[in-house]
Design an enzyme around this catalytic site. Structure first.
Site, PDB file in Angstrom:
ATOM      1  N   GLU A 142     -10.272  -2.624   4.748  1.00 55.06           N
ATOM      2  CA  GLU A 142      -8.951  -2.038   4.938  1.00 55.06           C
ATOM      3  C   GLU A 142      -8.913  -0.629   4.341  1.00 55.06           C
ATOM      4  OE1 GLU A 142      -6.063  -5.862   5.017  1.00 55.06           O
ATOM      5  OE2 GLU A 142      -6.549  -5.219   3.003  1.00 55.06           O
TER       6      GLU A 142
ATOM      7  N   TRP B 195       5.790 -10.280   1.044  1.00 55.68           N
ATOM      8  CA  TRP B 195       5.372  -9.519   2.228  1.00 55.68           C
ATOM      9  C   TRP B 195       6.064 -10.049   3.478  1.00 55.68           C
ATOM     10  CZ3 TRP B 195       2.380 -10.339   6.722  1.00 55.68           C
ATOM     11  CH2 TRP B 195       1.826  -9.185   7.292  1.00 55.68           C
TER      12      TRP B 195
ATOM     13  N   ASP C  19       0.780  -1.252   0.000  1.00 59.48           N
ATOM     14  CA  ASP C  19       0.000   0.000   0.000  1.00 59.48           C
ATOM     15  C   ASP C  19       0.809   1.300   0.000  1.00 59.48           C
ATOM     16  OD1 ASP C  19      -1.511  -2.129   0.876  1.00 59.48           O
ATOM     17  OD2 ASP C  19      -2.233  -1.150   2.682  1.00 59.48           O
TER      18      ASP C  19
END
Ligand code: FRU
Length: 493
Positions: free
Chosen positions: A222, A66, A42
Site C-alpha cells: 500500500e 473505518w 492515512d
C-alpha cells in the site's frame, strides 16, 4: 448531509477557539494532528501551496471505526498548528475515496487551470469488492482552483482503470522534469507499478517494481512513494517507500524503503530494503509535494491495522506522527535515511530541566512527562535501561543491549483492548552504539529517535495516569551530557 458536516466543522472550530472540553479528552494528543471527531487513517494529498501545507486524510465522519472513506482536510503554515477545514472529497457512485496524493499543476498540463491543486486518488467500489470481483479499484482526479477550499471531480473519471488486480491503489504522483511527464507510483497486488502521463488524464504503464527477496510474505502492498534525494556532498539517489498492511518487524503494519535509481521509466534498487521505523505505530508514511527547497517531509499515521479500531478513545480515533524531515546519508557503499523532527518543532518546547552533565544511575521524579521531549547524549557507549513510569507502577522501558534496542509496553497502562497490542517486546537491531537519545511523548504516544534520527521507533501508549518519573540505569557508571527535559505546548490552545 454535507450541510450538517460543514456545520459540524464550524461548530468544532468555534468550540476549539473557546477551549471547551474537546481536545481535552483522556489520551487526546496535544501536539500531534488528530481529527476533531471520528475515524482517521492515512495521510493523503500532502501538498504545499502559497505558504500553506495541506493535509488531507482518510476520514469516516459517521463512525469511530473505518467505513466509507472521505478525504478530511486541514491546513497549516508551520506543519504543527492545524486548522480544520470542511471535508474535501465525498464518496460517490464510483466508490469510496481511498488514499492518494496531490500536485500543483504549474504548467496547466491537465487543463483545469494554472496552478490547480489536483488530487489523484483511488476509487474503491465496495459493492464490487464484496461480490469478490477483481475490478474494485481505479484511479481518479479532482481539482481545486481555490487552494483546496472547494473541489470538483473530473467528469471523465476514472483516469486509470483496473488492470485486473483487486488491490490497485494509493497513487503517488510527481512531475519528472527530465521527461516532462507525470509519474505515478501505484500499489498493485504484491508489486509497485509505475505509470507516466503528459496530462494526468491518460496513463501509460512504464514498469513493474517487484524486488525478488526473501521477505515477499509481507502484508498487502500500500501507499508507495518515489522521490529523488541528495546527500550532503551532492550525490543523488532515488528513494522508493512502500507500506505493508501486515508482517512488520514487530508485527502488523510497517513502512520500508529502497534506495536506487530511476531513469524516467524504471526504478532499480541498488541496495536491499530497510525499515523506516521499528515501532508498531508508524504507517502509510508518504512525503509532501511541492515543498520549498525540495525538502522531503514525511508524515505517517500513528497506528497499526492490527488494533487501530480498538484503541481506547471514543470521540476520535488515530493521530498522525510529528512531520519528519528526511536526510540521506551515505555509509560505506550504502545509503540510509535519517529522520529529524521538523525544525519548527523546537518552537513548541520550553526547558523544564537542563543539566550539562548528569551521571548514572539517574532518576528524575515528580515531573509531568505527558507532553514532553527528553534528549541526552551518552558520553560513552553502554548498555542501558531507560524507563518512564507513574505512581501506579505503570512503566514503559527502552533497553539498549549490545546490538539491539528493545521497547516494552506490556506494563505501560491499558493494553487489553487488543491481544496484539502488547504481547511481546519490540526489537530493533542496531549497527552502532547508541550515542544520542530523543524521546517525544504526547498523551498517548512516544516517538524514539536515536543517533540523530538514524534509528526510529514509534509507539502508542495508554498509561492510566501521566508518567512522572524518568530513570536511566547503565551497565557501567557513565555521564550523560546535555540532559534536557522540555515541556511541549499544545497546538490546540
Ligand atoms: C492503507 C490503506 C490504503 C487505502 C486506505 C483505505 O492504510 O489500506 O491502501 O487506500 O488505507 O482507507
Amino acid at each position: 448531509m454535507r450541510l450538517t458536516i460543514a456545520l459540524l466543522f464550524l461548530i468544532l472550530n468555534l468550540s476549539l477557539a473557546q477551549n471547551t472540553s474537546l481536545y481535552n479528552e483522556p489520551y487526546r494528543p496535544q501536539f500531534h494532528f488528530t481529527p476533531p471527531a471520528k475515524w482517521m487513517n492515512d495521510p493523503n494529498g500532502l501538498v504545499y501551496l502559497n505558504g500553506k501545507y495541506h493535509l488531507f486524510y482518510q476520514y469516516y465522519p459517521d463512525g469511530i471505526v473505518w467505513g466509507p472513506m472521505h478525504w478530511g482536510h486541514a491546513e497549516s503554515t508551520d506543519l504543527l498548528h492545524w486548522k480544520h477545514l470542511p471535508i474535501a472529497l465525498y464518496p460517490d457512485k464510483l466508490g469510496w475515496i481511498f488514499s492518494g496524493s496531490a500536485v500543483i499543476d504549474k504548467n496547466n498540463t491537465a487543463g483545469f487551470g494554472n496552478n490547480a491543486m489536483i488530487a489523484i486518488f483511488t476509487y474503491h467500489n465496495d459493492e464490487i469488492w464484496k461480490a469478490g470481483k477483481k475490478n474494485t479499484e481505479s484511479q481518479a482526479l479532482a481539482y481545486s482552483l481555490d487552494e483546496g477550499k472547494t473541489w470538483t471531480k473530473y467528469k471523465n473519471n476514472p483516469v486509470l482503470n483496473n488492470l485486473g488486480e483487486q488491490d490497485f491503489r494509493d497513487p503517488k504522483v510527481f512531475w519528472h522534469g527530465e521527461t516532462s511527464k507525470w509519474i505515478m507510483a501505484l500499489a498493485v497486488g504484491d508489486k509497485i507499478k509505475l505509470f507516466s502521463s503528459p496530462n494526468l488524464k491518460e496513463w501509460q504503464e512504464e514498469s513493474v517494481f517487484k524486488p525478488i527477496e526473501k521477505d515477499t510474505e509481507l502484508g498487502v502492498w500500500e501507499c508507495p512513494d518515489l522521490f529523488p534525494m541528495k546527500t550532503a556532498s551532492g550525490e543523488s539517489k532515488w528513494v522508493m517507500i512502500i507500506n505493508h498492511g501486515d508482517k512488520g518487524p514487530n508485527g502488523g503494519s510497517c513502512t520500508r524503503y529502497f534506495i536506487g535509481n530511476f531513469d524516467g521509466k524504471t526504478f532499480t534498487k541498488t541496495q536491499e530494503a530497510k525499515w523506516l521505523d521499528y515501532g508498531t505505530d508508524y504507517y502509510a508514511a508518504v512525503t509532501f509535494s511541492n515543498v520549498p527547497n525540495d525538502k522531503k517531509i514525511l508524515l505517517g499515521w500513528m497506528s497499526n491495522w492490527q488494533y487501530a479500531t480498538k484503541v481506547p478513545t471514543d470521540v476520535w480515533r488515530s493521530a498522525m506522527t510529528i512531520p519528519r524531515e528526511l536526510v540521506l546519508i551515505k555509509e560505506g557503499k550504502n545509503y540510509h535515511l535519517n529522520q529529524k523532527m521538523i525544525a519548527q518543532f523546537s518552537g513548541l518546547t520550553k526547558p523544564v530541566f537542563n543539566q550539562k552533565e548528569v551521571s548514572t544511575p539517574f532518576e528524575k521524579k515528580e515531573i509531568d512527562l505527558s507532553q514532553s521531549e527528553v534528549t541526552f547524549d551518552f558520553s560513552q557507549p553502554t548498555d542501558a535501561i531507560i524507563s518512564l513510569s507513574n505512581s501506579k507502577g505503570e512503566i514503559f522501558t527502552i533497553t539498549i543491549a549490545g546490538s539491539i534496542v528493545v521497547t516494552d509496553r506490556s506494563h505501560s497502562g491499558q493494553k487489553d483492548f487488543h491481544e496484539s497490542f502488547a504481547t511481546k517486546p519490540q526489537v530493533m537491531p542496531i549497527e552502532d552504539k547508541i550515542s544520542s537519545v530523543q524521546l517525544i511523548l504526547d498523551k498517548s504516544s512516544v516517538e524514539i529517535l536515536l543517533n540523530d534520527g538514524k534509528y526510529s521507533m514509534t509507539n502508542l501508549l495508554f498509561p492510566t495516569e501521566s508518567f512522572t518519573e524518568f530513570k536511566v540505569i547503565t551497565k557501567d557508571k557513565i555521564t550523560m551530557q546535555n540532559f534536557t527535559i522540555k515541556a511541549v505546548a499544545s497546538i490546540w490552545k
